[in-house]
Design an enzyme around this catalytic site. Structure first.
Site, PDB file in Angstrom:
ATOM      1  N   CYS A   7      43.174  39.011  37.973  1.00  0.00           N
ATOM      2  CA  CYS A   7      43.102  38.992  39.325  1.00  0.00           C
ATOM      3  C   CYS A   7      44.678  37.722  39.233  1.00  0.00           C
ATOM      4  CB  CYS A   7      42.389  38.447  40.179  1.00  0.00           C
ATOM      5  SG  CYS A   7      40.784  39.039  39.835  1.00  0.00           S
ATOM      6  N   ASP A   8      44.647  37.149  38.459  1.00  0.00           N
ATOM      7  CA  ASP A   8      45.679  35.744  38.797  1.00  0.00           C
ATOM      8  C   ASP A   8      46.490  35.355  37.688  1.00  0.00           C
ATOM      9  OD1 ASP A   8      43.725  35.711  41.412  1.00  0.00           O
ATOM     10  OD2 ASP A   8      42.794  33.428  40.978  1.00  0.00           O
TER      11      ASP A   8
ATOM     12  N   CYS B 208      39.265  34.275  37.226  1.00  0.00           N
ATOM     13  CA  CYS B 208      39.956  36.812  37.058  1.00  0.00           C
ATOM     14  C   CYS B 208      41.260  36.106  36.725  1.00  0.00           C
ATOM     15  CB  CYS B 208      39.475  37.083  38.099  1.00  0.00           C
ATOM     16  SG  CYS B 208      39.909  38.956  38.234  1.00  0.00           S
TER      17      CYS B 208
END
Ligand code: NAP
Length: 311
Positions: free
Chosen positions: A139-140, A136
């Site tokens: 997200c990261d 993701c």
């Protein structure tokens, strides 16, 4: 925990499809429970900005939207229990769900378990998650500020991820097993213009290189068979998703892609069981199509419950 009471509806999964089903169900007077493993939102909850859900002209954070959907359903009386469903007996009456928090029963069940990122299937991939391998970008991505990352895939997700990462990372290495992108023009054209994106076409990731953390990968050219090593700090796997159907496998008919076979009515092969959102057969998996399913499932569940009471 567990409960003796029989709900009118249990929704398995608290993403947009699940909470819309819960909202419509409680507003129709159905006693409704949502069973959610972690937190509301599913895949949507991990999306930084959703720009194509109508009504939010500036876009909306996926986690915030998920929380608002949960609160909206709960305002009308939906109940949420955070529990992992371990086993389901969907043919029984009442239908039974064995969870990490005990057993729950309902007259109807809505499966809203969504879909999870597909894995590459290379050795040590799972062991390197959180140490360079990620699924993701939203997200990261920030962990790779100023570093070099690789993105694997060729669809909208991969192109969108690569574009996002090209603004954060020093360099993006884009790896696709074909010579053209499947991604829509709106992502494809800007991506092809990015100066810090290097493309490896017709290439497959054969091996991950690492010490404690990922250091690179070995790619194989699918036309020539030649191998090259690339150096990267992160590798984002953006190759689509696989439906979360472990719970229902063997009980509901699945389509050849592994999604629960259900048409626009959301009815599955078992009476009283409905499939909504990304987990069911459908041409477009988006938040708008997921929420629509939730509403339809309740309409169908009401018809089913009315027939039950006539028997
Ligand atoms: P996708 O469209 O199914 O594309 C998956 C890509 O990964 C394909 O290019 C595929 O290659 C490649 N791939 C699959 N398995 C692979 C493997 N084992 N090794 C290497 N490559 C592999 O998936 P997606 O991009 O995640 O999109 C899923 C759905 O969400 C689509 O309907 C998409 O339009 C939608 N979506 C929409 C938006 C948006 O509208 N904003 C954003 C993201 C996603 P091949 O081309 O060779 O099959």
């Amino acid at each position: 925990m567990g409960e003796k009471r029989i709900y009118d509806m249990i929704v398995v999964g608290g993403g947009p499809a699940g909470y819309t089903a819960a909202l419509y169900a409680v507003r129709a007077g159905l006693d409704t429970l949502v069973l959610e493993k972690f937190s509301a939102g599913g895949q949507m909850g991990q999306t930084q900005v959703i720009d194509n859900y109508p009504g939010f002209e500036e876009g909306v954070n996926g986690f915030d939207l998920a929380e608002r959907m949960r609160q909206q359903a709960e305002r009308f009386g939906a109940k949420t229990i955070y529990a992992e469903v371990e086993r389901a007996d969907l043919a029984a009456f009442p239908k039974a769900l064995q969870t990490s928090e005990g057993k729950f029963h309902a007259r109807t069940v809505v499966i809203a378990t969504g879909a999870n990122p597909r894995e590459l299937g290379v050795e040590e991939e799972a062991a390197l998650v959180g140490r360079g391998v990620a699924y993701c970008a939203a997200c990261d991505g920030m962990f790779y500020k100023g570093k070099t990352v690789a993105v694997v895939g060729g669809g909208n997700t991969a192109a969108e991820d690569a574009l996002l990462l090209s603004r954060i990372a020093k360099k993006v290495i884009f790896i696709h097993r074909r010579d053209t992108l499947r991604a829509a023009k709106v992502y494809r054209d800007p991506l092809l213009r990015m100066e810090n994106v290097e493309f490896h076409w017709n290439s497959r990731v054969e091996r991950l290189l690492h010490q404690d953390n990922l250091t690179g990968a070995v790619l194989r050219d699918l036309n020539t068979g030649k191998r090259v090593s690339i150096s990267c700090d992160g590798l984002f796997v953006s190759i689509g998703r696989k439906p979360a159907t472990e719970l229902v496998a063997g009980q509901l008919i699945l389509d050849p892609g592994g999604y629960i076979q259900a048409d626009e009515t959301t009815r599955t092969s078992l009476p009283g069981v409905f499939a909504v959102g990304d987990v069911r057969t459908k041409p477009l998996r988006q938040v708008v199509t997921a929420v629509a399913d939730g509403a339809v499932a309740v309409q169908m569940a009401e018809e089913y419950l009315a027939q039950l009471s006539e028997i």
